[in-house]
Design a protein around this motif. Structure first.
Motif, short mmCIF file in Angstrom:
data_model
loop_
_atom_site.label_atom_id
_atom_site.label_comp_id
_atom_site.label_asym_id
_atom_site.label_seq_id
_atom_site.Cartn_x
_atom_site.Cartn_y
_atom_site.Cartn_z
N LEU A 188 1.65 6.72 22.51
CA LEU A 188 0.77 6.76 21.35
C LEU A 188 0.12 8.13 21.19
CD1 LEU A 188 -0.97 3.27 21.62
CD2 LEU A 188 0.82 3.95 20.03
N VAL A 189 -0.27 8.74 22.30
CA VAL A 189 -0.87 10.08 22.23
C VAL A 189 0.14 11.09 21.69
CG1 VAL A 189 -1.83 11.95 23.61
CG2 VAL A 189 -2.54 9.60 24.05
N GLU A 190 1.39 10.99 22.16
CA GLU A 190 2.42 11.91 21.68
C GLU A 190 2.71 11.68 20.20
OE1 GLU A 190 5.08 14.92 21.52
OE2 GLU A 190 3.67 14.42 23.14
N ARG A 191 2.72 10.41 19.77
CA ARG A 191 2.94 10.12 18.36
C ARG A 191 1.80 10.64 17.51
NH1 ARG A 191 6.41 10.13 14.43
NH2 ARG A 191 5.87 8.68 12.75
N GLN A 192 0.58 10.56 18.01
CA GLN A 192 -0.57 11.09 17.28
C GLN A 192 -0.44 12.60 17.09
OE1 GLN A 192 -2.92 10.12 15.10
NE2 GLN A 192 -4.09 8.88 16.55
N ARG A 193 0.05 13.29 18.10
CA ARG A 193 0.26 14.73 17.96
C ARG A 193 1.34 15.04 16.94
NH1 ARG A 193 0.35 16.12 24.47
NH2 ARG A 193 -1.88 15.71 24.87
N GLN A 194 2.41 14.24 16.94
CA GLN A 194 3.46 14.46 15.95
C GLN A 194 2.94 14.27 14.53
OE1 GLN A 194 6.67 11.83 16.93
NE2 GLN A 194 7.15 12.84 18.88
N LEU A 195 2.10 13.27 14.32
CA LEU A 195 1.54 13.04 12.99
C LEU A 195 0.63 14.19 12.57
CD1 LEU A 195 0.72 9.22 13.18
CD2 LEU A 195 2.65 10.32 12.05
N GLU A 196 -0.11 14.75 13.51
CA GLU A 196 -0.96 15.89 13.17
C GLU A 196 -0.10 17.10 12.76
OE1 GLU A 196 -4.07 16.06 12.77
OE2 GLU A 196 -4.61 14.05 13.48
N ARG A 197 1.01 17.30 13.46
CA ARG A 197 1.90 18.39 13.08
C ARG A 197 2.53 18.14 11.72
NH1 ARG A 197 3.22 18.22 18.78
NH2 ARG A 197 5.00 16.87 18.34
N GLN A 198 2.88 16.88 11.43
CA GLN A 198 3.42 16.57 10.12
C GLN A 198 2.40 16.83 9.01
OE1 GLN A 198 5.09 12.64 9.93
NE2 GLN A 198 6.33 12.92 11.78
N ARG A 199 1.14 16.47 9.28
CA ARG A 199 0.10 16.73 8.29
C ARG A 199 -0.06 18.22 8.03
NH1 ARG A 199 -4.07 13.68 6.38
NH2 ARG A 199 -3.57 12.01 7.87
N ARG A 202 0.82 -1.21 0.00
CA ARG A 202 0.00 0.00 0.00
C ARG A 202 0.86 1.26 0.00
NH1 ARG A 202 -3.25 -2.66 3.97
NH2 ARG A 202 -2.25 -1.37 5.56
N LEU A 203 1.99 1.21 0.71
CA LEU A 203 2.87 2.38 0.77
C LEU A 203 3.71 2.55 -0.48
CD1 LEU A 203 4.10 2.12 4.48
CD2 LEU A 203 2.34 3.62 3.54
N GLY A 204 3.64 1.60 -1.40
CA GLY A 204 4.40 1.73 -2.63
C GLY A 204 5.86 1.37 -2.51
N VAL A 205 6.23 0.59 -1.50
CA VAL A 205 7.62 0.16 -1.33
C VAL A 205 7.87 -1.02 -2.27
CG1 VAL A 205 9.36 -0.63 0.30
CG2 VAL A 205 7.55 0.93 1.05
N ARG A 223 -0.62 13.66 -1.74
CA ARG A 223 -1.57 12.57 -1.53
C ARG A 223 -0.87 11.32 -1.01
NH1 ARG A 223 -3.24 12.41 -6.23
NH2 ARG A 223 -5.00 13.85 -6.01
N GLN A 224 0.30 11.01 -1.57
CA GLN A 224 1.03 9.82 -1.14
C GLN A 224 1.47 9.92 0.31
OE1 GLN A 224 4.48 9.00 -3.51
NE2 GLN A 224 4.84 6.99 -2.60
N ILE A 240 -2.51 5.89 7.36
CA ILE A 240 -2.34 4.48 7.73
C ILE A 240 -1.76 4.37 9.14
CG2 ILE A 240 -1.04 2.39 7.20
CD1 ILE A 240 -1.35 3.06 4.26
N GLU A 241 -0.73 5.15 9.41
CA GLU A 241 -0.11 5.09 10.74
C GLU A 241 -1.07 5.58 11.82
OE1 GLU A 241 4.06 6.37 12.98
OE2 GLU A 241 3.71 6.88 10.87
N GLN A 242 -1.85 6.62 11.53
CA GLN A 242 -2.82 7.08 12.51
C GLN A 242 -3.90 6.04 12.76
OE1 GLN A 242 -4.04 10.83 10.71
NE2 GLN A 242 -2.82 12.00 12.18
N GLY A 243 -4.31 5.32 11.72
CA GLY A 243 -5.29 4.26 11.92
C GLY A 243 -4.76 3.14 12.79
N GLU A 244 -3.48 2.79 12.61
CA GLU A 244 -2.88 1.76 13.45
C GLU A 244 -2.78 2.22 14.90
OE1 GLU A 244 -2.33 -1.19 12.55
OE2 GLU A 244 -2.73 -0.92 10.41
N ILE A 245 -2.49 3.50 15.11
CA ILE A 245 -2.42 4.02 16.48
C ILE A 245 -3.79 3.97 17.14
CG2 ILE A 245 -2.03 6.12 17.83
CD1 ILE A 245 0.24 6.80 15.97
N ARG A 246 -4.83 4.34 16.39
CA ARG A 246 -6.18 4.28 16.96
C ARG A 246 -6.58 2.84 17.30
NH1 ARG A 246 -7.08 8.37 12.98
NH2 ARG A 246 -7.74 6.77 11.48
#
Length: 375
Positions: free
Chosen positions: A295-306, A86-89, A324-325, A332-338
Motif C-alpha cells: 500500500l505504501v508503494e502504491r501510494q508513492r506511485q499515485l503521487e508520481r502519477q499526480r 463516480r468514476l463516470g464508467v 480534474r477527472q 478516490i484510490e488514495q482515500g481507499e488506500i488510507r
C-alpha cells in the motif's frame, strides 16, 4: 384444420432449432442468446463461419477492477456500483450501475473462461399473476436444470477462478456482517449455521396470525431460519430447497448464554483458546505487513502519477476537465488506500490487546462474569 397444422409445424421448428443449438454447443461452438456479458463482444465471421466472442478492451479493464475492489479492498456490490458511477464508467444499457447488476457480473462463470449453455428450461409458473386470464404462453417461467445437463462453452477468461471464488465469498460475508434487523436483539446473529446445507442462517421476526389473549394483540417471535428454505433454487444456486426447520432465537440464545457463563468459570480452557487465537493473529500479521508495504508503494506511485498529470497540464497536453477527472480518480484510490491502512493499524492494535488478555486471563474472566451478571 389449418391452425392445427400450423401449430404442429411451429412445434417441429422449435424442436429442430433446439437440437441444432445443442449440437453446436456440444461441438464447442458459441451459442449465445442475447447480448454478451459486459467486457465481451460478439465477432461475426463471414457467411458460413462460426460466431466467436472476444474481449472488449474498453470494458474488460473495468471488469478486472470490480473483482480487485471486492477482493483486495473488501467493497460490497453497492459500494462498487457507487464507485463506478463516480468514476463516470457507463454501463452498456442502463443509465447507471446498481447493486444487482454488479452481483450478477461477479457470479457469472464466463469471466473465468467457461460459459454454460442449457442451464435453464422453460416451465409453467407455480402461481400466475392473473389466473383468470388465458395465458398466451403456458411455460412463461423457467427453472434451473441439473448441473449434469449444462454444456460448457470455452470463452476468453478475464479473471481466475480463485479470484472469483474469493470475490463471491466476500460478497456473502457482506450479507451478514452488518445488522439491519433491530426488532429483536439477536445474540447469535451471523453465527448460526444450518445443519442440513451448511449455509449461514438468517435472523427473522415473523408475526403470529392468532391473537394473543394475555396482551390483547399479535405476538412477535424471533427465529433463525436457513435462507434456502423459502427461496427458489435459482436464486440460491442450489438444485433443491433446504428441508431444515427454523429455530426459536430466544430459546437458542438462552442455551448459548448459559453455556458461555459456564465456560467462563474455567479460565484454563479459555487460556488455551486465546493462545491459539494469538498464534493465528501472529501468522496473519506477516501477511498484513507485506500488504502494508504494498500500500505504501502504491501510494508513492499515485503521487508520481499526480505530479505527471500536473506537468502534462502545464505543458498544454491536457485540458482542465480531463485533469480534474483523472485527479478525482487518483483521489478516490488514495482515500481507499488510507482507509485500508487504518484497518491494518486497528488489526495490529487488536493483536496487542489479545496478548495483554492472555497475561491476565483470570482477571479478564472475572470482569466478564460481572458484566454478564449485570445484563
Amino acid at each position: 384444420m389449418q391452425g392445427v397444422f400450423a401449430e404442429y409445424e411451429r412445434t417441429k421448428i422449435v424442436e429442430r432449432t433446439r437440437r441444432g443449438k445443442l449440437y453446436k454447443a456440444r461441438m464447442g461452438l458459441l451459442v449465445w442468446q442475447g447480448p454478451p456479458p459486459y467486457g465481451y463482444r460478439i465477432v461475426r465471421g463471414p457467411k458460413g463461419a462460426p460466431t466467436t466472442i472476444s474481449i472488449d478492451e474498453r470494458e474488460a479493464p473495468w471488469v478486472r477492477k470490480m473483482f480487485e475492489w471486492v477482493v483486495e479492498e473488501s467493497l460490497s456490490a453497492r459500494q462498487v456500483a457507487k464507485r463506478l458511477n463516480r468514476l463516470g464508467v457507463a454501463p452498456r444499457r442502463a443509465a447507471c450501475w446498481n447493486q444487482g447488476s454488479v452481483q450478477v457480473m461477479l457470479r457469472n462463470p464466463a469471466y473465468t473462461g467457461t460459459a454454460y449453455y442449457n442451464r435453464h428450461e422453460s416451465a409453467e409458473p407455480g402461481r400466475r399473476r392473473n389466473p383468470a386470464a388465458y395465458p398466451r404462453n403456458w411455460k412463461s417461467s423457467r427453472r434451473m436444470r441439473p448441473k449434469e445437463e449444462w454444456i460448457p462453452v470455452p470463452v476468453p477468461a478475464l479473471v481466475s477462478s480463485e479470484r472469483q471464488e474469493r470475490a463471491l465469498e466476500e460478497i456473502r460475508t457482506h450479507r451478514w456482517r452488518f445488522a439491519r434487523n433491530t426488532l429483536y436483539p439477536y445474540l447469535l446473529r451471523t453465527l448460526v449455521v444450518c445443519g442440513e446445507c451448511g449455509r449461514r442462517m438468517c435472523a427473522m421476526t415473523p408475526r403470529s396470525w392468532w391473537p394473543h389473549h394475555t396482551r390483547g394483540g399479535r405476538e412477535w417471535y424471533p427465529y433463525y431460519e436457513c435462507p434456502t428454505h423459502k427461496q427458489s433454487p435459482e436464486d440460491t444456486g442450489h438444485l433443491t430447497k433446504c428441508s431444515s426447520r427454523r429455530v426459536r432465537a430466544d430459546r437458542l440464545d438462552e442455551v448459548v448464554w448459559r453455556s458461555l457463563g459456564e465456560f467462563l468459570q474455567r479460565p484454563e480452557v479459555l487460556k488455551v483458546e486465546i493462545a491459539a487465537y494469538a498464534e493465528d493473529r501472529r501468522s496473519s500479521a506477516r501477511g498484513e505487513a507485506s500488504e502494508e508495504k504494498r500500500l505504501v508503494e502504491r501510494q508513492r506511485q499515485l503521487e508520481r502519477q499526480r505530479a505527471r498529470l500536473v506537468d502534462a497540464y502545464q505543458a498544454g497536453l491536457l485540458e482542465v476537465s480531463e485533469l480534474r477527472q483523472r485527479g478525482e480518480r487518483l483521489e478516490i484510490e488514495q482515500g481507499e488506500i488510507r482507509r485500508r491502512e487504518e484497518e491494518l493499524q486497528a488489526l495490529k492494535a487488536s493483536g496487542a490487546r489479545v496478548e495483554e488478555i492472555y497475561q491476565e486471563v483470570e482477571v479478564f474472566c472475572a470482569r466478564l462474569r460481572e458484566g454478564m451478571d449485570r445484563l
